[in-house]
Scaffold this active site. Structure first.
Site, PDB file in Angstrom:
ATOM      1  N   LYS A   1      -7.890   6.526  10.018  1.00  0.00           N
ATOM      2  CA  LYS A   1      -9.322   6.269  10.160  1.00  0.00           C
ATOM      3  C   LYS A   1      -9.574   5.979  11.637  1.00  0.00           C
ATOM      4  CE  LYS A   1     -10.887   3.120   7.131  1.00  0.00           C
ATOM      5  NZ  LYS A   1     -11.473   1.838   6.662  1.00  0.00           N
TER       6      LYS A   1
ATOM      7  N   GLY B   1       0.767  -1.253   0.000  1.00  0.00           N
ATOM      8  CA  GLY B   1       0.000   0.000   0.000  1.00  0.00           C
ATOM      9  C   GLY B   1       0.789   1.290   0.000  1.00  0.00           C
TER      10      GLY B   1
ATOM     11  N   PHE C   1     -14.607   2.463   3.738  1.00  0.00           N
ATOM     12  CA  PHE C   1     -13.531   1.702   3.110  1.00  0.00           C
ATOM     13  C   PHE C   1     -13.151   2.424   1.827  1.00  0.00           C
ATOM     14  CE2 PHE C   1     -11.349  -1.581   0.797  1.00  0.00           C
ATOM     15  CZ  PHE C   1     -10.605  -2.195   1.797  1.00  0.00           C
TER      16      PHE C   1
ATOM     17  N   GLU D   1       3.079   3.922   5.975  1.00  0.00           N
ATOM     18  CA  GLU D   1       1.940   3.028   5.731  1.00  0.00           C
ATOM     19  C   GLU D   1       0.854   3.779   4.972  1.00  0.00           C
ATOM     20  OE1 GLU D   1       0.441   0.355   5.382  1.00  0.00           O
ATOM     21  OE2 GLU D   1      -0.049  -0.685   7.229  1.00  0.00           O
ATOM     22  N   ASP D   2      -0.006   3.035   4.305  1.00  0.00           N
ATOM     23  CA  ASP D   2      -1.111   3.680   3.594  1.00  0.00           C
ATOM     24  C   ASP D   2      -2.183   4.184   4.554  1.00  0.00           C
ATOM     25  OD1 ASP D   2      -1.925   1.072   4.221  1.00  0.00           O
ATOM     26  OD2 ASP D   2      -2.530   0.547   2.188  1.00  0.00           O
TER      27      ASP D   2
ATOM     28  N   ASP E   1      -6.197   1.832  10.577  1.00  0.00           N
ATOM     29  CA  ASP E   1      -7.633   1.656  10.820  1.00  0.00           C
ATOM     30  C   ASP E   1      -7.805   1.211  12.279  1.00  0.00           C
ATOM     31  OD1 ASP E   1     -10.331   1.098  10.545  1.00  0.00           O
ATOM     32  OD2 ASP E   1     -10.063  -0.657   9.276  1.00  0.00           O
TER      33      ASP E   1
ATOM     34  N   ARG F   1      -5.301   0.022  -6.771  1.00  0.00           N
ATOM     35  CA  ARG F   1      -4.124   0.721  -6.232  1.00  0.00           C
ATOM     36  C   ARG F   1      -3.638   1.803  -7.196  1.00  0.00           C
ATOM     37  NH1 ARG F   1      -2.234  -2.251  -1.774  1.00  0.00           N
ATOM     38  NH2 ARG F   1      -2.369  -4.514  -1.963  1.00  0.00           N
TER      39      ARG F   1
ATOM     40  N   ASP G   1      -6.069  -0.781  -1.783  1.00  0.00           N
ATOM     41  CA  ASP G   1      -6.732  -1.761  -2.647  1.00  0.00           C
ATOM     42  C   ASP G   1      -7.995  -2.341  -2.036  1.00  0.00           C
ATOM     43  OD1 ASP G   1      -5.210  -3.282  -0.607  1.00  0.00           O
ATOM     44  OD2 ASP G   1      -5.934  -5.019  -1.728  1.00  0.00           O
TER      45      ASP G   1
HETATM   46  P1  IMP Z   1      -5.546  -2.037  10.728  1.00  0.00           P
HETATM   47  O1  IMP Z   1      -4.659  -3.148  11.207  1.00  0.00           O
HETATM   48  O2  IMP Z   1      -6.990  -2.283  11.043  1.00  0.00           O
HETATM   49  O3  IMP Z   1      -5.093  -0.672  11.170  1.00  0.00           O
HETATM   50  O4  IMP Z   1      -5.525  -2.056   9.159  1.00  0.00           O
HETATM   51  C1  IMP Z   1      -4.383  -1.986   8.461  1.00  0.00           C
HETATM   52  C2  IMP Z   1      -4.509  -2.485   7.036  1.00  0.00           C
HETATM   53  O5  IMP Z   1      -5.849  -2.761   6.609  1.00  0.00           O
HETATM   54  C3  IMP Z   1      -3.997  -1.409   6.124  1.00  0.00           C
HETATM   55  O6  IMP Z   1      -2.602  -1.507   5.967  1.00  0.00           O
HETATM   56  C4  IMP Z   1      -4.751  -1.690   4.862  1.00  0.00           C
HETATM   57  O7  IMP Z   1      -4.053  -2.629   4.074  1.00  0.00           O
HETATM   58  C5  IMP Z   1      -6.066  -2.278   5.293  1.00  0.00           C
HETATM   59  N1  IMP Z   1      -7.129  -1.264   5.313  1.00  0.00           N
HETATM   60  C6  IMP Z   1      -7.746  -0.723   6.389  1.00  0.00           C
HETATM   61  N2  IMP Z   1      -8.677   0.165   6.008  1.00  0.00           N
HETATM   62  C7  IMP Z   1      -8.639   0.189   4.655  1.00  0.00           C
HETATM   63  C8  IMP Z   1      -9.368   0.950   3.652  1.00  0.00           C
HETATM   64  O8  IMP Z   1     -10.249   1.776   3.919  1.00  0.00           O
HETATM   65  N3  IMP Z   1      -9.030   0.687   2.367  1.00  0.00           N
HETATM   66  C9  IMP Z   1      -8.068  -0.197   1.996  1.00  0.00           C
HETATM   67  N4  IMP Z   1      -7.361  -0.908   2.893  1.00  0.00           N
HETATM   68  C10 IMP Z   1      -7.652  -0.715   4.205  1.00  0.00           C
HETATM   69 MG    MG Z   2      -4.330  -3.839   1.960  1.00  0.00          MG
END
Ligand code: IMP
Ligand code: MG
Length: 175
Positions: A127, A40, A148, A95-96, A99, A161, A155
């Site tokens: 987020k 990402g 999302f 990081e992208d 969440d 992407r 992606d």
């Molecule tokens: P976390 O562990 O919940 O913080 O999520 C991390 C990963 O989930 C990110 O590195 C993304 O790859 C994916 N992710 C979370 N939210 C989104 C979104 O809105 N769009 C795309 N990928 C997401």
């Molecule tokens: Mg991803």
């Protein structure tokens, strides 16, 4: 493909340039190593470093996280490793999106064991609505609502992407 951007290409460009300036000021006289989290991070990191006129190194990690395609379980496995040691280094993780924060918490815990001097976090998107663990984000591009999103590196099942902007993914398609 015609979509309605949540964050336009111009807005991204402007904000990424601002983040570069912030990082440049914070790391003047130092040589940070950017640790990009694949896949990402790649458009974001590429644009970020192109504005950055200080010496820096670039390295990557690839993670696989388990769970449904729009959710994370926080169970993460490193599938590609850094190529260089980060002992004593100033590290900036790129990081992208953060969440729930579970992925970033895992990354931070893992990188800290490698004895860097310092670790900062730079994310394109924050987020906060679904955050499960408290994480200090040092550089944030945009804070977004609980949607999302895809594009500019993000992606849905490895698609979208390549979009130059960020758009909401809903009803099995980008808006
Ligand atoms: P976390 O562990 O919940 O913080 O999520 C991390 C990963 O989930 C990110 O590195 C993304 O790859 C994916 N992710 C979370 N939210 C989104 C979104 O809105 N769009 C795309 N990928 C997401
Ligand atoms: Mg991803």
């Amino acid at each position: 493909m015609k979509f309605l951007p949540l964050i336009t290409e111009e807005e991204i460009k402007k904000r990424v340039a601002e983040l570069s300036v912030e990082i440049k000021n914070d790391f003047a006289g130092k040589e940070p190593v950017f640790v990009g989290i694949l896949n990402g991070c790649f458009p974001f990191l590429a644009d970020l470093i192109r504005h950055l006129d200080i010496n820096c190194n670039i390295d990557f990690m690839r993670l696989r996280s388990y769970g449904a395609s729009t959710e994370t379980t926080g169970v993460v496995e490193i599938t590609a490793e850094l190529q260089r040691s980060i002992v004593g280094r100033d590290v900036i993780v790129v990081e992208d999106i953060v969440d729930t924060g579970l992925t970033m918490a895992y990354i931070m815990e893992n990188l800290k064991t490698r004895r860097p001097d310092n670790i900062k976090i730079c994310v394109l998107l924050d987020k906060p609505a679904r955050r499960l663990v408290d994480i200090k984000l040092d550089y944030v591009g945009f804070t977004i609502p609980d949607k999302f999103v895809v594009g500019y590196g993000l992606d849905y099942e490895e698609r979208y992407r390549n979009l130059p902007f960020i758009t909401v993914y809903e009803d099995e398609k980008p808006l």
